[in-house]
Scaffold this active site. Structure first.
Site, PDB file in Angstrom:
ATOM      1  N   HIS A 101       1.017  -1.242   0.385  1.00  0.00           N
ATOM      2  CA  HIS A 101       0.182   0.006  -0.002  1.00  0.00           C
ATOM      3  C   HIS A 101       0.845   1.174  -0.067  1.00  0.00           C
ATOM      4  O   HIS A 101       1.821   1.289   0.681  1.00  0.00           O
ATOM      5  CB  HIS A 101      -0.781  -0.183   1.228  1.00  0.00           C
ATOM      6  CG  HIS A 101      -1.934   1.182   1.220  1.00  0.00           C
ATOM      7  ND1 HIS A 101      -1.756   2.316   1.469  1.00  0.00           N
ATOM      8  CD2 HIS A 101      -3.241   1.004   0.625  1.00  0.00           C
ATOM      9  CE1 HIS A 101      -2.807   2.977   1.022  1.00  0.00           C
ATOM     10  NE2 HIS A 101      -3.874   2.166   0.632  1.00  0.00           N
ATOM     11  N   GLU A 170      -4.091   1.584  -7.522  1.00  0.00           N
ATOM     12  CA  GLU A 170      -4.406   2.734  -6.486  1.00  0.00           C
ATOM     13  C   GLU A 170      -3.400   3.915  -6.950  1.00  0.00           C
ATOM     14  O   GLU A 170      -2.350   4.163  -6.300  1.00  0.00           O
ATOM     15  CB  GLU A 170      -4.380   2.365  -5.265  1.00  0.00           C
ATOM     16  CG  GLU A 170      -5.009   1.472  -4.686  1.00  0.00           C
ATOM     17  CD  GLU A 170      -5.546   1.511  -3.157  1.00  0.00           C
ATOM     18  OE1 GLU A 170      -6.464   1.593  -2.859  1.00  0.00           O
ATOM     19  OE2 GLU A 170      -4.535   1.579  -2.191  1.00  0.00           O
TER      20      GLU A 170
HETATM   21  P1  PGA Z   1      -9.763   5.652  -0.092  1.00  0.00           P
HETATM   22  O1  PGA Z   1      -8.325   4.770   0.220  1.00  0.00           O
HETATM   23  O2  PGA Z   1     -10.784   5.034  -0.685  1.00  0.00           O
HETATM   24  O3  PGA Z   1     -10.179   6.524   1.133  1.00  0.00           O
HETATM   25  O4  PGA Z   1      -9.211   6.846  -1.138  1.00  0.00           O
HETATM   26  C1  PGA Z   1      -7.965   3.701  -0.661  1.00  0.00           C
HETATM   27  C2  PGA Z   1      -7.106   3.122  -0.390  1.00  0.00           C
HETATM   28  O5  PGA Z   1      -6.099   3.423   0.354  1.00  0.00           O
HETATM   29  O6  PGA Z   1      -6.793   1.807  -0.236  1.00  0.00           O
END
Ligand code: PGA
Length: 253
Positions: A101, A170
């Site tokens: 992450h 992401e």
């Molecule tokens: P968010 O976070 O949906 O709050 O943007 C996503 C994540 O960090 O996996």
């Protein structure tokens, strides 16, 4: 819309206590009702380590799986104060684990370290949600493809069982900001990730690829028509049962 399996994965981050079990029960009640509509989806909640064992013991649900959010790269016990290993998470009841992450990459986690974590989690037969994504500057410099290709190649070895890995794209500039990529960009990036995996790894069943970053009940409809997206990694909005349920409901509307 096809009836392909879709993932809705919550990343609770540093949120939750024993009382948060009620959030999970509410989501479970919704799942039971929703199941009758014949939609194929998989719901996973990645919660703080302090709650894994409690939730898995209380829940015993076939609708919701519980996962962790990170681990130390050392697989078993060791002199690593404050850390938790993949084997300890497995023992606590986790079935899934988020690795790579961006919030952990920001703390110094490199592709090399993430590779070691993936390896130890695979050895423990955990399912991995492997996060990749570019920063805003990398995007502006046109480096998105280069960055995510390197993240994939440096972290996933050819010999790994890809059935145990889910990839979550992401973009870092989208996490917690309310900003989301354009559908056209997403289609290109998802195609790139899927082609990259097909090209480099011999696998009959390529990993699911999810989108994560500011997903909520209002913008989810924008993602529904993008068939390349196999599901979502949801941060902030997964900390409320109503918001999380709205995402699932509105996705299929
Ligand atoms: P968010 O976070 O949906 O709050 O943007 C996503 C994540 O960090 O996996």
């Amino acid at each position: 819309m096809t009836n392909k399996l879709k993932y809705f994965i919550g990343n609770w981050k540093m949120f939750g206590n024993l009382g948060s079990l009620k959030i999970i029960y509410q989501i479970q009640r919704f799942c039971i009702r929703f199941k009758r509509r014949g939609k194929k989806n998989k719901i996973i909640l990645c919660v703080p380590n302090t709650l894994i064992s409690f939730f898995t013991n209380e829940l015993k649900s076939k609708f919701i799986s519980i996962g962790a959010q990170n681990c130390h790269y050392h697989e078993n016990y060791g002199p690593f104060t404050g850390s938790v290993s993949a084997s300890m998470l497995k023992n606590a009841g986790a079935k899934y684990i988020i690795l790579g992450h961006s919030e952990n990459r920001l703390e110094g986690e490199t592709n090399k370290i993430i590779n070691k974590k993936i390896e130890s989690a695979l050895n423990q037969k955990l399912n991995i949600i492997f996060c990749i994504g570019e920063t805003f500057i990398e995007k502006k410099l046109g480096k998105t493809f280069l960055v995510i290709r390197k993240q994939i190649r440096d972290s996933i070895r050819k010999k790994y069982n890809l059935n145990k890995i889910i990839i979550a794209y992401e973009p870092i500039w989208s996490i917690g900001t309310g900003k989301i990529p354009k559908a056209k960009e997403l289609k290109k990036i998802f195609k790139f990730i899927k082609d990259e995996v097909k090209k480099n790894y011999r696998t009959k069943s390529p990993p699911a690829v999810l989108y994560g970053g500011s997903v909520n009940g209002n913008n989810i409809r924008l993602f529904s028509p993008i068939s390349e997206i196999d599901g979502f990694l949801i941060g902030g909005a997964s900390q409320s049962s109503k918001k999380f349920i709205d995402i699932i409901k509105n996705y299929y509307k």
